[in-house]
Design a protein around this motif. Structure first.
Motif, short mmCIF file in Angstrom:
data_model
loop_
_atom_site.label_atom_id
_atom_site.label_comp_id
_atom_site.label_asym_id
_atom_site.label_seq_id
_atom_site.Cartn_x
_atom_site.Cartn_y
_atom_site.Cartn_z
N ARG A 62 1.00 -1.31 0.13
CA ARG A 62 -0.04 0.05 -0.08
C ARG A 62 0.80 1.21 0.03
O ARG A 62 1.94 1.24 0.49
CB ARG A 62 -0.93 0.06 1.32
CG ARG A 62 -1.83 -1.18 1.11
CD ARG A 62 -3.22 -0.85 1.74
NE ARG A 62 -4.11 -2.15 1.74
CZ ARG A 62 -4.23 -3.02 2.58
NH1 ARG A 62 -3.48 -3.45 3.73
NH2 ARG A 62 -5.25 -4.01 2.15
N ALA A 63 0.28 2.22 -0.75
CA ALA A 63 1.12 3.43 -0.70
C ALA A 63 0.27 4.42 0.23
O ALA A 63 -0.49 4.44 0.69
CB ALA A 63 1.06 4.30 -1.99
N ILE A 64 1.12 5.39 0.84
CA ILE A 64 0.73 6.31 1.77
C ILE A 64 -0.19 7.53 1.00
O ILE A 64 0.18 7.94 -0.04
CB ILE A 64 1.85 7.26 2.49
CG1 ILE A 64 2.57 6.14 3.30
CG2 ILE A 64 1.38 8.47 3.24
CD1 ILE A 64 3.96 6.70 3.91
N ILE A 65 -1.36 7.60 1.59
CA ILE A 65 -2.27 8.51 1.05
C ILE A 65 -2.37 10.11 1.78
O ILE A 65 -2.38 9.69 3.15
CB ILE A 65 -3.81 7.88 0.98
CG1 ILE A 65 -3.74 6.65 0.13
CG2 ILE A 65 -4.77 9.31 0.59
CD1 ILE A 65 -5.06 6.07 0.02
N LEU A 452 -10.30 3.89 1.18
CA LEU A 452 -8.85 4.11 1.47
C LEU A 452 -7.93 2.95 1.23
O LEU A 452 -6.93 3.29 0.65
CB LEU A 452 -8.95 4.86 2.83
CG LEU A 452 -9.32 6.43 3.06
CD1 LEU A 452 -9.37 6.73 4.48
CD2 LEU A 452 -8.65 7.25 2.17
N THR A 453 -8.46 1.76 1.59
CA THR A 453 -7.42 0.71 1.68
C THR A 453 -7.26 0.23 0.30
O THR A 453 -6.16 0.22 -0.32
CB THR A 453 -8.20 -0.24 2.32
OG1 THR A 453 -8.42 -0.03 3.71
CG2 THR A 453 -7.34 -1.86 2.25
N LYS A 455 -8.02 2.37 -2.50
CA LYS A 455 -7.16 3.42 -3.18
C LYS A 455 -5.83 3.13 -2.88
O LYS A 455 -4.88 3.81 -3.61
CB LYS A 455 -7.91 4.45 -2.74
CG LYS A 455 -7.08 5.95 -3.41
CD LYS A 455 -7.95 7.16 -2.96
CE LYS A 455 -7.71 8.26 -3.64
NZ LYS A 455 -8.32 9.47 -3.42
N SER A 456 -5.22 2.82 -1.64
CA SER A 456 -3.85 2.97 -1.12
C SER A 456 -3.12 1.86 -2.27
O SER A 456 -2.11 2.04 -2.67
CB SER A 456 -3.80 2.51 0.13
OG SER A 456 -2.33 2.52 0.52
N SER A 457 -3.83 0.65 -2.15
CA SER A 457 -3.27 -0.38 -2.98
C SER A 457 -3.01 0.13 -4.53
O SER A 457 -2.19 -0.24 -5.31
CB SER A 457 -3.80 -1.52 -2.96
OG SER A 457 -4.17 -2.06 -1.68
N LEU A 459 -2.71 3.08 -5.91
CA LEU A 459 -1.64 4.22 -5.99
C LEU A 459 -0.28 3.35 -5.94
O LEU A 459 0.65 3.64 -6.70
CB LEU A 459 -1.68 5.05 -4.88
CG LEU A 459 -2.92 6.05 -4.86
CD1 LEU A 459 -2.74 7.04 -3.58
CD2 LEU A 459 -2.95 6.82 -6.34
N ALA A 460 -0.13 2.31 -5.08
CA ALA A 460 0.99 1.45 -5.15
C ALA A 460 1.42 0.76 -6.43
O ALA A 460 2.49 0.52 -6.83
CB ALA A 460 1.01 0.41 -3.80
#
Length: 569
Positions: A62-65, A452-453, A455-457, A459-460
């Motif tokens: 996961r990327a930091i949002i 959010l979860t 979306k984080s994946s 972006l990663a």
């Protein structure tokens, strides 16, 4: 009876074989060109996908949002130089020059170049101001919605603004941008609904009269399918949105955002097949017998479009598009005087005649029933549209990314940037999947709610994309469509769509002709975004199910893509 020779028998046999081959070929072509039903297309899709090399490699990192990462479209605006100066005057020390943002239907080419011709003549006349200097105007061609965003964000302030209609001026009020009226009407125009004559006659027989109320009611009843453009970007689209809300509120601005009107608007939206990215997208749908029976257009464009000369009816609606002229900010008296002289010059008889020749000043008898609407109400109406445009239907979308070797470098960097920035305008209640293709196809993210979860994946996964291999675009499309079809089978109350980001140069795997009928039968719109691409190929693909195609080889690509995502998601 005369006996045939062996040569004659052979000849007849050959002719028979040729005839059989011709018949087979005709039947084969007819079968291949026959439009498939959804069930037939789904069956073929399932069969063809089994032959495709693909794998699942779902991203778990996961990327930091940034929790404050909501995107204002204005932040994606490119440099103002992207929007051309259509009239550049010769100036010296004895000149006062004003720059005017002018909407594109009057600052373009040919019949769309009215204001350019007037401005060039004005500059050549060397009008003398009270201070003894010469008055000059500079015209910058820019769409009304984009011009508004530059001014509202203060990223670039012209001396004056001439949008298609007054709505954009009203919207500047909440941003504390000072505007000074120079002229309410440089040249006359109206917005309208263009409807097929056949549908118009059917509605007239049923309702007795065909106006905006009739069209809204008939859309809710399913008697007609209307398409319109993004009200964040299009003057006509914004006008149409407000007209519909105003009609539901029975002319009371205070009720335009009430629960009762919102409910009625959602019912209306259920009868709208899609909100288009461009007017051309809508027009093509009507002309090619697509899902639309009618679409919105300014009369000046209708007047100049030969394909609409017969078989269509134009029905005016909303506020007039009279191309007002406003000074922006605190201009000195010399610039104000220059603008006033220019506005007066536009009204001279020769330019009135030119305006009529170009399709303006044609519907002067039309008067809007809409009273003035405040800027804050217009802005709230845009937000309402963003929230309610899908009428309770869940959006499910797959982003299909080309990671072949030809995308290495700037194209892939642009894809990543577009997806990262564009993701900021995607509603969290939509469902999103991610697929990549090169020589083979890889599912990177399943279709899940864009919380959010997920979306984080997302972006990663986007940040980790790398380019190598060949380009099997249609393999990727088949795998992605199968994901969307599977989701639709679980829930029929969804709006599936596919976004393809690619250079479009397919060199391995399936070819267009092998999948064309499947794509048409599945009826899922495919939006294409081309990098160093054969744009004609991508336009052909997108046109199958009435979607839009974007050429990413422009400086404003992030703005365009974000606008597309904002309109559709």
């Amino acid at each position: 009876m005369k006996k045939l020779t062996s040569g004659q028998i052979v000849g007849i046999a050959i002719l028979c074989l040729i005839a059989i081959f011709i018949v087979w070929k005709i039947v084969s072509v007819a079968l291949n060109s026959r439009e498939l039903s959804y069930e037939e297309a789904k069956t073929k899709l399932e069969k063809i996908q089994k032959k495709i090399s693909y794998r699942e490699n779902f991203v778990t990192k996961r990327a930091i949002i940034d929790m404050d990462n909501t995107l204002d479209l204005k932040s994606t605006l490119p440099d103002i130089s992207k929007y051309p100066i259509s009239v550049e005057p010769y100036i010296d020390n004895d000149c006062v020059v004003v720059e005017i943002f002018c909407s594109t239907e009057k600052s373009g080419q040919g019949s769309d170049g009215f204001i350019n011709e007037v401005a060039k003549d004005f500059n050549n006349r060397n009008f003398i101001l009270s201070n003894g200097k010469k008055a000059k105007v500079k015209i910058r061609s820019i769409a009304s919605g984009t011009g508004f965003e530059f001014i509202a964000s203060k990223k670039y302030l012209p001396d004056a603004f001439s949008p298609s209609n007054e709505l954009w001026i009203k919207m500047l009020e909440p941003y504390n941008i000072k505007t000074t009226l120079i002229d309410k009407k440089l040249v006359g125009n109206v917005a309208g609904i263009v409807i097929k004559e056949k549908n118009y006659n059917e509605l007239k027989n049923k309702y007795g009269n065909v106006d905006i109320k009739t069209l809204v009611d008939s859309t809710i009843q399913g008697d007609v399918a209307i398409g319109y453009t993004n009200p964040f970007a299009s003057s006509t689209g914004l006008n149409f949105l407000l007209t519909v809300l105003y009609a539901f509120a029975k002319g009371d601005e205070g009720k335009m955002l009430s629960e009762e009107v919102i409910s009625a608007f959602e019912s209306f939206q259920q009868g709208v097949p899609f909100v288009a990215f461009t007017t051309i997208q809508m027009r093509d749908s009507v002309e090619k017998g697509g899902s639309l029976d009618a679409f919105i257009l300014e009369y000046q464009t209708f007047f100049n479009t030969k394909e609409l000369k017969s078989g269509y009816v134009f029905i005016p609606f909303g506020v007039r598009h009279d191309n007002p002229l406003y000074a922006i900010g605190d201009l000195d008296k010399d610039k104000i005087e220059t603008l006033q002289k220019f506005a007066s010059f536009c009204k001279e008889d020769r330019y009135r005649r030119l305006a009529i020749n170009y399709g303006f000043n044609q519907k002067e008898e039309y008067n809007s029933e809409i009273k003035e609407i405040s800027g804050s109400t217009i802005i709230k109406a845009q937000r309402l549209w963003k929230e309610k445009k899908d009428a309770g239907k869940q959006i499910i979308a797959v982003f299909l990314c080309d990671v072949s070797g030809s995308m290495d470098g700037d194209p892939l960097y642009s894809v990543k940037k577009a997806l990262i920035e564009g993701s900021k305008v995607i509603n969290s209640d939509n469902y999103i999947g991610l697929v990549a293709f090169s020589s083979d196809v890889v599912k990177l993210l399943p279709i899940k709610q864009f919380n959010l979860t997920h979306k984080s994946s997302f972006l990663a996964a986007v940040k980790d994309l790398t380019a190598e291999g060949s380009t099997a675009m249609y393999d990727g499309i088949m795998v992605s469509l199968k994901m969307l079809v599977d989701e639709k089978e679980k829930n029929q109350n969804v709006k599936p769509m596919l976004f393809v980001l690619t250079d479009g140069e397919t060199n391995t795997g399936l070819k267009f002709k092998e999948v064309e009928q499947i794509i048409k039968g599945i009826k899922i719109p495919i939006y294409t975004i081309g990098y160093n691409a054969n744009i004609s190929v991508l336009k052909q693909l997108s046109s199958l199910n009435e979607a839009a195609s974007i050429n990413a080889e422009t400086e404003d690509v992030i703005y365009k893509i974000t606008s597309l995502f904002n309109a559709q998601m």
